[in-house]
Design a protein around this motif. Structure first.
Motif, PDB file in Angstrom:
ATOM      1  N   SER A 216       0.818  -1.220   0.000  1.00 42.49           N
ATOM      2  CA  SER A 216       0.000   0.000   0.000  1.00 42.49           C
ATOM      3  C   SER A 216       0.846   1.262   0.000  1.00 42.49           C
ATOM      4  O   SER A 216       0.379   2.327  -0.371  1.00 42.49           O
ATOM      5  CB  SER A 216      -0.928   0.009   1.224  1.00 42.49           C
ATOM      6  OG  SER A 216      -0.156   0.076   2.419  1.00 42.49           O
ATOM      7  N   ARG A 223      -3.112   4.303   6.231  1.00 48.53           N
ATOM      8  CA  ARG A 223      -3.773   3.034   5.911  1.00 48.53           C
ATOM      9  C   ARG A 223      -5.050   2.868   6.731  1.00 48.53           C
ATOM     10  O   ARG A 223      -6.081   2.387   6.214  1.00 48.53           O
ATOM     11  CB  ARG A 223      -2.821   1.876   6.182  1.00 48.53           C
ATOM     12  CG  ARG A 223      -3.288   0.569   5.543  1.00 48.53           C
ATOM     13  CD  ARG A 223      -2.268  -0.515   5.720  1.00 48.53           C
ATOM     14  NE  ARG A 223      -2.184  -0.950   7.104  1.00 48.53           N
ATOM     15  CZ  ARG A 223      -1.295  -1.821   7.559  1.00 48.53           C
ATOM     16  NH1 ARG A 223      -0.390  -2.321   6.739  1.00 48.53           N
ATOM     17  NH2 ARG A 223      -1.269  -2.180   8.825  1.00 48.53           N
ATOM     18  N   ASN A 224      -5.020   3.253   8.004  1.00 52.95           N
ATOM     19  CA  ASN A 224      -6.218   3.176   8.835  1.00 52.95           C
ATOM     20  C   ASN A 224      -7.314   4.090   8.289  1.00 52.95           C
ATOM     21  O   ASN A 224      -8.501   3.734   8.292  1.00 52.95           O
ATOM     22  CB  ASN A 224      -5.900   3.551  10.276  1.00 52.95           C
ATOM     23  CG  ASN A 224      -5.088   2.474  10.986  1.00 52.95           C
ATOM     24  OD1 ASN A 224      -5.097   1.312  10.579  1.00 52.95           O
ATOM     25  ND2 ASN A 224      -4.376   2.852  12.038  1.00 52.95           N
ATOM     26  N   LEU A 226      -7.642   5.018   5.121  1.00 58.70           N
ATOM     27  CA  LEU A 226      -8.144   4.407   3.896  1.00 58.70           C
ATOM     28  C   LEU A 226      -9.084   3.256   4.208  1.00 58.70           C
ATOM     29  O   LEU A 226     -10.131   3.090   3.548  1.00 58.70           O
ATOM     30  CB  LEU A 226      -6.961   3.906   3.054  1.00 58.70           C
ATOM     31  CG  LEU A 226      -7.319   3.135   1.779  1.00 58.70           C
ATOM     32  CD1 LEU A 226      -8.133   4.014   0.828  1.00 58.70           C
ATOM     33  CD2 LEU A 226      -6.053   2.615   1.092  1.00 58.70           C
ATOM     34  N   GLU A 227      -8.738   2.469   5.227  1.00 58.48           N
ATOM     35  CA  GLU A 227      -9.589   1.336   5.611  1.00 58.48           C
ATOM     36  C   GLU A 227     -10.965   1.819   6.031  1.00 58.48           C
ATOM     37  O   GLU A 227     -11.989   1.204   5.675  1.00 58.48           O
ATOM     38  CB  GLU A 227      -8.915   0.557   6.739  1.00 58.48           C
ATOM     39  CG  GLU A 227      -9.601  -0.749   7.083  1.00 58.48           C
ATOM     40  CD  GLU A 227      -8.848  -1.544   8.140  1.00 58.48           C
ATOM     41  OE1 GLU A 227      -9.513  -2.230   8.951  1.00 58.48           O
ATOM     42  OE2 GLU A 227      -7.599  -1.464   8.158  1.00 58.48           O
ATOM     43  N   ILE A 230     -12.845   2.862   2.855  1.00 54.28           N
ATOM     44  CA  ILE A 230     -13.298   1.688   2.094  1.00 54.28           C
ATOM     45  C   ILE A 230     -14.481   1.028   2.777  1.00 54.28           C
ATOM     46  O   ILE A 230     -15.453   0.596   2.134  1.00 54.28           O
ATOM     47  CB  ILE A 230     -12.130   0.690   1.912  1.00 54.28           C
ATOM     48  CG1 ILE A 230     -11.050   1.277   1.004  1.00 54.28           C
ATOM     49  CG2 ILE A 230     -12.634  -0.629   1.336  1.00 54.28           C
ATOM     50  CD1 ILE A 230      -9.812   0.406   0.861  1.00 54.28           C
ATOM     51  N   GLU A 247     -10.062  -4.310   5.300  1.00 53.27           N
ATOM     52  CA  GLU A 247      -8.709  -4.505   5.825  1.00 53.27           C
ATOM     53  C   GLU A 247      -7.796  -5.118   4.765  1.00 53.27           C
ATOM     54  O   GLU A 247      -6.657  -4.678   4.568  1.00 53.27           O
ATOM     55  CB  GLU A 247      -8.758  -5.409   7.051  1.00 53.27           C
ATOM     56  CG  GLU A 247      -7.398  -5.637   7.686  1.00 53.27           C
ATOM     57  CD  GLU A 247      -7.473  -6.525   8.922  1.00 53.27           C
ATOM     58  OE1 GLU A 247      -6.389  -6.830   9.484  1.00 53.27           O
ATOM     59  OE2 GLU A 247      -8.587  -6.921   9.314  1.00 53.27           O
ATOM     60  N   ALA A 250      -7.053  -2.483   1.959  1.00 53.69           N
ATOM     61  CA  ALA A 250      -6.131  -1.425   2.397  1.00 53.69           C
ATOM     62  C   ALA A 250      -4.704  -1.963   2.490  1.00 53.69           C
ATOM     63  O   ALA A 250      -3.746  -1.279   2.116  1.00 53.69           O
ATOM     64  CB  ALA A 250      -6.577  -0.855   3.740  1.00 53.69           C
ATOM     65  N   GLU A 251      -4.548  -3.185   2.977  1.00 56.63           N
ATOM     66  CA  GLU A 251      -3.222  -3.784   3.087  1.00 56.63           C
ATOM     67  C   GLU A 251      -2.614  -4.100   1.722  1.00 56.63           C
ATOM     68  O   GLU A 251      -1.399  -4.105   1.561  1.00 56.63           O
ATOM     69  CB  GLU A 251      -3.294  -5.080   3.910  1.00 56.63           C
ATOM     70  CG  GLU A 251      -3.483  -4.865   5.397  1.00 56.63           C
ATOM     71  CD  GLU A 251      -3.495  -6.177   6.168  1.00 56.63           C
ATOM     72  OE1 GLU A 251      -3.541  -7.236   5.494  1.00 56.63           O
ATOM     73  OE2 GLU A 251      -3.465  -6.144   7.402  1.00 56.63           O
ATOM     74  N   ASN A 255      -7.506   0.881  -3.625  1.00 54.75           N
ATOM     75  CA  ASN A 255      -8.088   2.136  -3.138  1.00 54.75           C
ATOM     76  C   ASN A 255      -9.490   2.351  -3.697  1.00 54.75           C
ATOM     77  O   ASN A 255     -10.028   1.511  -4.442  1.00 54.75           O
ATOM     78  CB  ASN A 255      -7.170   3.314  -3.491  1.00 54.75           C
ATOM     79  CG  ASN A 255      -6.842   3.369  -4.968  1.00 54.75           C
ATOM     80  OD1 ASN A 255      -7.692   3.077  -5.816  1.00 54.75           O
ATOM     81  ND2 ASN A 255      -5.603   3.727  -5.287  1.00 54.75           N
TER      82      ASN A 255
END
Length: 463
Positions: A216, A223-224, A226-227, A230, A247, A250-251, A255
């Motif tokens: 990512s 990342r958190n 973006l999670e 999503i 999860e 995002a990992e 996107n």
């Protein structure tokens, strides 16, 4: 009760060839001591002023290691311990305890000069005993040194192997769980109505992410965030278990733009099933990559052990790449390096010539020098390893910014049994072994040290 007279002494093998008048002098000059079981004949650090001949019983000698006493050797009837003529021994290195009721004949050091005149035969016998004792003690301590080094290496190697092995166990267990869910997901896929063009377009997005390495490239905070985005988007699309898929996406670097593209390709149909299949594929790919990386790490460690231990190769001298041995030693000691967060700088010359040497012995050199440097370094310290050609020599430098070697110890560090480490932390043979190996290779070693800068320089002839 036995009578300890000349006749008794003559029955002992060590005194069998000694003239009667000499034994009479020995009895007259010595004192006889009776020891009960558990009673000490001598203790560690006590001045060594007596030679002891065991007449009856047994004395067990133990040496201190890591704060505890470990059995070293037994002295039985007719055997001699303690101080001997011409010995430089000043204090006891361990303790001698009577195992059973024991009788010893003890001769004080003040009579040694007289003994030389009275009985040269006995002195010669005692010198032979001293020579054997030094040889046996040295061999035992060298073996102990090797075992200590092996213990350090095996502990570190076990730790290094445990991490990738544990990762493989976790990943394989998760992969099995995912595999068990495949039949249900396959059933849902088979009930979908999608065109070949839609499948190809979704696959292009999926393999684009896989080819990118499922990274990512975001910070944990990003990342958190973006999670969360999503998750909200998936809930708006009424996708089942959206928070679980979020999860994975995002990992894996998926996107909102990618998700919108997939939605457009599918025209809003079968979105939940397709995204679930994509997430399942991404998870499978990630777990396989994790298992593969762990297996490669274990393979690299095994190869390092083979290189270090010189397995499957002869014991003769051969053309040797010193860099290979140094790197394998670093791998073996990596646990200790990480434990103290030590920075390792490798300044290796390029296209260096090979050295004619014994690989196994050279690896002992790297192990002792690097391990000593690690012990001397504070957490976060720096270790520098460098190689270069100087004239007809290949020079290896091992440098650290640790506490340094005391000035008064510099001239003695290569002496056998001399150590600046605390009791139980070293045998004082590590650098003695290094020095002997260097001599075996017609090579030279020198050291310079002050607080914050200790440098060992090793020069190997290029042949």
């Amino acid at each position: 009760m036995a009578v300890y007279d000349v006749a008794y002494l003559q029955e002992l093998p060590v005194l069998k060839s000694i003239p009667t008048e000499h034994l009479e002098w020995l009895l007259k000059t010595s004192e006889i001591r009776e020891l009960a079981p558990g009673q000490a004949l001598f203790t560690k650090g006590q001045p060594t002023d007596y030679m002891h001949l065991v007449l009856e019983g047994q004395i067990n000698i133990s040496l201190e290691q890591n704060g505890t006493y470990k059995y070293f050797v037994s002295v039985k009837k007719g055997e001699i311990t303690g101080l001997l003529p011409y010995s430089r021994l000043r204090t006891a290195a361990g303790q001698g305890i009577a195992l059973v009721p024991t009788t010893v004949l003890s001769l004080h050091r003040r009579y040694f000069t007289e003994l030389e005149h009275v009985s040269p035969e006995l002195v010669q016998e005692l010198v032979g005993i001293m020579t054997d004792r030094v040889r046996d003690f040295t061999r035992s301590q060298q073996q102990n040194e090797k075992l200590m080094a092996l213990g350090k290496l095996s502990a570190g190697l076990a730790h290094e192997l445990n991490n990738p092995a544990a990762a493989m166990v976790r990943s394989s267990a998760e992969l099995l769980r995912i595999h068990h869910s495949v039949p249900e997901k396959f059933k849902r896929i088979m009930s979908m109505h999608v065109t070949p063009d839609q499948v190809d377009a979704v696959n292009d997005i999926l393999f684009r992410k896989i080819d990118a390495g499922l990274q990512s490239n975001l910070t944990l905070l990003e990342r958190n965030s973006l999670e969360d985005e999503i998750t909200d988007w998936l809930e708006e699309q009424e996708v089942e278990d959206g928070f679980l898929l979020a999860e994975t996406f995002a990992e894996s670097g998926v996107n909102l733009t990618d998700l919108e593209e997939i939605k457009a390709i599918l025209a809003g149909n079968n979105l939940s099933e397709v995204l679930d299949w994509i997430a399942n594929t991404l998870n499978t790919e990630r777990l396989i990559c994790d298992i593969q990386a762990s297996a490669k790490r274990i393979s690299a460690l095994v190869n390092a052990v083979k290189t270090y231990s010189h397995m499957d190769r002869g014991q003769d001298k051969e053309k040797t790449d010193l860099h290979s041995g140094i790197k394998s030693t670093l791998t073996m000691l990596n646990h200790k390096l990480k434990e103290k967060n030590i920075q390792v700088e490798q300044d290796f010359g390029k296209d260096l010539p090979l050295v004619n040497g014994y690989v196994g012995e050279l690896n002992q050199v790297w192990t002792n020098l690097i391990d000593n440097a690690i012990d001397a370094l504070e957490p976060g310290g720096k270790l520098r390893l460098a190689t270069r050609v100087e004239g007809d020599n290949l020079k290896v430098t091992v440098q650290d910014n640790g506490s340094g070697i005391p000035a008064e110890a510099l001239n003695r560090i290569f002496e056998p049994f001399y150590t600046t480490k605390p009791v139980g932390k070293g045998t004082g043979l590590g650098l003695d072994i290094v020095n002997k190996i260097m001599l075996h290779h017609d090579a030279a070693i020198k050291v310079q040290s002050q607080p914050g800068n200790t440098v060992f320089e090793l020069c190997f002839p290029i042949v």
